[in-house]
Write a protein that holds these residues in place. Structure first.
Motif, PDB file in Angstrom:
ATOM      1  N   ARG A 145      32.262  44.112  42.095  1.00 38.05           N
ATOM      2  CA  ARG A 145      31.757  44.337  40.492  1.00 38.05           C
ATOM      3  C   ARG A 145      32.451  45.392  39.684  1.00 38.05           C
ATOM      4  O   ARG A 145      33.001  45.118  38.695  1.00 38.05           O
ATOM      5  CB  ARG A 145      30.737  45.387  40.967  1.00 38.05           C
ATOM      6  CG  ARG A 145      29.468  45.115  39.223  1.00 38.05           C
ATOM      7  CD  ARG A 145      28.665  45.566  38.970  1.00 38.05           C
ATOM      8  NE  ARG A 145      28.196  47.039  39.686  1.00 38.05           N
ATOM      9  CZ  ARG A 145      27.795  47.609  40.558  1.00 38.05           C
ATOM     10  NH1 ARG A 145      27.029  46.908  41.814  1.00 38.05           N
ATOM     11  NH2 ARG A 145      28.118  48.974  40.682  1.00 38.05           N
ATOM     12  N   TRP A 146      33.034  46.760  40.337  1.00 38.73           N
ATOM     13  CA  TRP A 146      34.564  47.420  39.784  1.00 38.73           C
ATOM     14  C   TRP A 146      35.549  46.472  39.261  1.00 38.73           C
ATOM     15  O   TRP A 146      36.226  46.880  38.533  1.00 38.73           O
ATOM     16  CB  TRP A 146      34.896  48.436  41.048  1.00 38.73           C
ATOM     17  CG  TRP A 146      33.390  49.346  41.701  1.00 38.73           C
ATOM     18  CD1 TRP A 146      32.032  49.791  40.649  1.00 38.73           C
ATOM     19  CD2 TRP A 146      32.974  50.140  42.772  1.00 38.73           C
ATOM     20  NE1 TRP A 146      31.456  50.204  41.044  1.00 38.73           N
ATOM     21  CE2 TRP A 146      31.824  50.136  42.468  1.00 38.73           C
ATOM     22  CE3 TRP A 146      33.480  50.338  43.692  1.00 38.73           C
ATOM     23  CZ2 TRP A 146      31.470  51.059  43.480  1.00 38.73           C
ATOM     24  CZ3 TRP A 146      33.506  51.059  44.797  1.00 38.73           C
ATOM     25  CH2 TRP A 146      32.327  51.374  44.796  1.00 38.73           C
ATOM     26  N   ASP A 147      36.078  45.676  40.318  1.00 36.77           N
ATOM     27  CA  ASP A 147      36.780  44.522  40.343  1.00 36.77           C
ATOM     28  C   ASP A 147      36.832  44.000  38.986  1.00 36.77           C
ATOM     29  O   ASP A 147      37.695  44.133  37.954  1.00 36.77           O
ATOM     30  CB  ASP A 147      37.554  43.615  41.474  1.00 36.77           C
ATOM     31  CG  ASP A 147      38.115  42.807  41.047  1.00 36.77           C
ATOM     32  OD1 ASP A 147      39.569  43.258  40.698  1.00 36.77           O
ATOM     33  OD2 ASP A 147      38.343  42.089  40.710  1.00 36.77           O
ATOM     34  N   SER A 148      35.229  42.987  38.324  1.00 42.70           N
ATOM     35  CA  SER A 148      35.189  41.991  37.461  1.00 42.70           C
ATOM     36  C   SER A 148      34.789  43.055  36.399  1.00 42.70           C
ATOM     37  O   SER A 148      35.922  42.351  35.175  1.00 42.70           O
ATOM     38  CB  SER A 148      34.217  41.020  38.228  1.00 42.70           C
ATOM     39  OG  SER A 148      33.285  41.796  38.117  1.00 42.70           O
ATOM     40  N   GLU A 149      34.147  44.151  36.175  1.00 39.79           N
ATOM     41  CA  GLU A 149      34.059  44.650  35.082  1.00 39.79           C
ATOM     42  C   GLU A 149      34.757  46.323  34.802  1.00 39.79           C
ATOM     43  O   GLU A 149      34.586  46.604  33.794  1.00 39.79           O
ATOM     44  CB  GLU A 149      32.533  45.674  35.750  1.00 39.79           C
ATOM     45  CG  GLU A 149      31.543  44.029  35.651  1.00 39.79           C
ATOM     46  CD  GLU A 149      29.952  44.474  35.417  1.00 39.79           C
ATOM     47  OE1 GLU A 149      29.884  46.079  35.115  1.00 39.79           O
ATOM     48  OE2 GLU A 149      29.381  43.746  35.697  1.00 39.79           O
ATOM     49  N   ASN A 150      36.233  46.341  35.627  1.00 43.01           N
ATOM     50  CA  ASN A 150      37.120  46.537  35.563  1.00 43.01           C
ATOM     51  C   ASN A 150      36.685  48.565  35.518  1.00 43.01           C
ATOM     52  O   ASN A 150      37.199  49.091  34.108  1.00 43.01           O
ATOM     53  CB  ASN A 150      38.069  46.666  33.961  1.00 43.01           C
ATOM     54  CG  ASN A 150      39.338  47.380  34.467  1.00 43.01           C
ATOM     55  OD1 ASN A 150      39.748  48.002  35.242  1.00 43.01           O
ATOM     56  ND2 ASN A 150      40.473  46.538  33.381  1.00 43.01           N
ATOM     57  N   GLU A 151      35.669  48.427  36.792  1.00 41.97           N
ATOM     58  CA  GLU A 151      34.735  49.978  36.254  1.00 41.97           C
ATOM     59  C   GLU A 151      35.837  50.833  37.321  1.00 41.97           C
ATOM     60  O   GLU A 151      35.540  50.764  37.801  1.00 41.97           O
ATOM     61  CB  GLU A 151      33.257  49.729  36.294  1.00 41.97           C
ATOM     62  CG  GLU A 151      32.859  50.356  36.337  1.00 41.97           C
ATOM     63  CD  GLU A 151      31.507  50.592  36.450  1.00 41.97           C
ATOM     64  OE1 GLU A 151      31.048  49.485  36.591  1.00 41.97           O
ATOM     65  OE2 GLU A 151      30.177  51.200  37.332  1.00 41.97           O
ATOM     66  N   ASN A 163      46.397  44.523  30.280  1.00 45.91           N
ATOM     67  CA  ASN A 163      45.334  43.379  30.795  1.00 45.91           C
ATOM     68  C   ASN A 163      46.259  42.688  32.318  1.00 45.91           C
ATOM     69  O   ASN A 163      46.474  42.012  32.134  1.00 45.91           O
ATOM     70  CB  ASN A 163      45.297  41.950  30.221  1.00 45.91           C
ATOM     71  CG  ASN A 163      43.679  40.776  30.874  1.00 45.91           C
ATOM     72  OD1 ASN A 163      43.656  41.852  31.783  1.00 45.91           O
ATOM     73  ND2 ASN A 163      43.366  39.851  30.239  1.00 45.91           N
ATOM     74  N   LYS A 193      42.306  46.916  39.211  1.00 48.49           N
ATOM     75  CA  LYS A 193      41.058  47.376  38.286  1.00 48.49           C
ATOM     76  C   LYS A 193      40.611  48.979  38.944  1.00 48.49           C
ATOM     77  O   LYS A 193      40.022  49.085  39.996  1.00 48.49           O
ATOM     78  CB  LYS A 193      39.993  46.119  38.000  1.00 48.49           C
ATOM     79  CG  LYS A 193      40.888  44.616  37.987  1.00 48.49           C
ATOM     80  CD  LYS A 193      41.214  45.167  35.985  1.00 48.49           C
ATOM     81  CE  LYS A 193      41.626  43.745  36.583  1.00 48.49           C
ATOM     82  NZ  LYS A 193      42.017  43.643  35.004  1.00 48.49           N
ATOM     83  N   THR A 231      42.259  51.184  35.339  1.00 49.57           N
ATOM     84  CA  THR A 231      42.777  50.612  33.812  1.00 49.57           C
ATOM     85  C   THR A 231      44.284  51.005  33.932  1.00 49.57           C
ATOM     86  O   THR A 231      44.355  52.390  33.330  1.00 49.57           O
ATOM     87  CB  THR A 231      42.137  50.199  32.999  1.00 49.57           C
ATOM     88  OG1 THR A 231      40.671  50.344  33.768  1.00 49.57           O
ATOM     89  CG2 THR A 231      42.911  48.999  31.920  1.00 49.57           C
TER      90      THR A 231
END
Ligand SMILES: Cc1cc2nc3c(=O)[nH]c(=O)nc-3n(C[C@H](O)[C@H](O)[C@H](O)COP(=O)(O)OP(=O)(O)OC[C@H]3O[C@@H](n4cnc5c(N)ncnc54)[C@H](O)[C@@H]3O)c2cc1C
Length: 386
Positions: free
Chosen positions: A31-37, A201, A206, A209
């Motif tokens: 999730r941290w990867d896909s939401e860049n969190e 981007n 991620k 960023t």
């Protein structure tokens, strides 16, 4: 084998593994990867383990300078997620190690206790739109005006600028002709008026960023010149000093962490995945890939912990750390791609972790001095008898 086998180190690795299993489950890392969190709450819990102080001497509230242990933390966190390991590097290394080596006494007293508590993150503002490997050519300018420094220019690929407390900004502080002498480092808080940050981007890494940062008449107090007044025009020494050896090892530890995760997943997948009535691990071509990768990873870890011991003992290790960075980065890239191949079509699917390992691994030979630059330096420094 844990590659640095004192009881304290084994204990630290076990502590980290328990933390990662408890606080950084695989679904959260995805999730941290896909939401860049950036999972700040997890980072706070990590700080409570006391590992932030591993680069900070006891007199400033830390646990003492321990490079082997710092590498273990980076490696174990990177086995699960760069969204936690890169901020750890931003705190313990970019802030902690640099402050210890080059901070003024006042900066050490003010900032190191905060590093030891996990409250301070530095982002590296070195690269610029027209300046990559040739860092001595930076164009971002800084002028001293009274008790202030005024900065104008632009940084590119400044990772973690959005989550940091200070950008460790490499600036040209004098005439361009004096290439190596007129560079300085200034600490700039990202919310200073005149600073603008835009996300880039990128494929991987991620969480922290990477960004473009522009400086439009940015004013900071002269006390934020890194190293104090004595640090003015001494930026190049700070970049190429002993901190550079440790920086190469930080990237190598990310490499061995990502490669370990990829190999563990591919090994398990090869046992589970059945084709032609048997697990694909029964095919010699798959077994040989796994055996080769285990061998490469073992070599990378031996190099990493050997170099870390040298750096820890303040021994000269510029060539060793460059060889380590080169070998570990290229090994991680090769291992991640090979592990993806073992996963077949599933290795190309977003929900399968090896897809992320590949994206992260592809960055490792680029950052922290590319493989070409390491090769140049290994040759040059060996010739110079270093
Ligand atoms: C996701 C990401 C995050 C990053 N984070 C940061 C960060 O936080 N802070 C920061 O300051 N920078 C950061 N960078 C920048 C990174 O450090 C640079 O990409 C790197 O220094 C190389 O610069 P460049 O990509 O502009 O390549 P260039 O220097 O333009 O080189 C282009 C190519 O030529 C090769 N080359 C260049 N010079 C030589 C030479 N002398 N001999 C042989 N080959 C050579 C290079 O290896 C490369 O293959 C990040 C980059 C990425 C992609």
């Amino acid at each position: 084998m844990d590659y640095a086998d004192t009881p304290e180190v084994t204990q630290l690795r076990d502590l980290l593994r328990r933390f990662v299993d408890r606080e950084m489950p695989r679904e959260a890392a995805a999730r941290w990867d896909s939401e860049n969190e950036f999972p700040r709450e997890v980072f706070r819990k990590l700080a409570s383990l006391g590992v932030m102080g591993l680069t900070v001497p006891e007199e400033y509230g830390g646990a003492g300078r321990d490079i082997v242990s710092t590498m273990i933390v980076i490696e174990e966190l990177s086995r699960r997620s760069l969204a936690v390991s890169v901020p750890y590097i931003m705190s313990a290394c970019y802030a902690g190690m640099n402050l210890v080596e080059y901070g003024s006494e006042r900066q050490k007293r003010d900032l190191l206790p905060r590093v030891a508590q996990g409250e301070l993150l530095f982002a590296y503002g070195l690269t610029e739109p027209d300046v990559g490997a040739d860092l001595a050519s930076v164009k971002t300018r800084a002028q001293r005006v009274g008790d202030k420094v005024v900065i104008n220019g632009a940084k590119r690929f400044c990772s973690g600028a959005e989550i940091c407390d200070y950008i460790f900004t490499l600036v040209r502080s004098g005439e361009e002709g004096d290439r190596y002498r007129n560079l300085s480092v200034v600490l700039v808080a990202p919310d200073t008026p005149g600073v603008s940050i835009t996300r880039i981007n990128s494929m991987g890494m991620k969480g922290a960023t990477t960004t473009d940062v522009s400086f439009d008449n940015v004013e900071v107090p002269a006390s934020q010149i890194f190293g104090g007044d004595e640090g003015w025009h001494r930026g190049w020494n700070m970049l190429i000093g002993s901190g550079l050896d440790v920086e190469k090892l930080e990237v190598a530890a990310v490499a061995t962490g990502v490669a370990s995760a990829a190999l563990e997943d591919a090994w398990a997948y090869a046992q589970e995945r059945q084709q032609f009535g048997k697990p694909v691990s029964e095919f010699q071509s798959i077994r040989h890939k796994l055996a080769d990768m285990k061998t490469q990873l073992h070599a990378a870890k031996l190099m990493l912990y050997h170099s870390a011991r040298l750096a820890n003992a303040h021994q000269r290790c510029a060539v060793e750390t460059s060889m380590t960075k080169l070998f570990a980065a290229e090994a991680a890239k090769a291992i991640a791609l090979e592990c993806q191949t073992i996963h077949g079509a599933y290795g190309y699917v977003k929900e399968v972790a090896v897809e992320r390992y590949v994206r992260d691994a592809l960055l490792i030979p680029i950052m922290g001095g590319s493989s070409a630059i390491q090769r140049n330096n290994i040759y040059k420094w060996t010739e110079a008898g270093m």
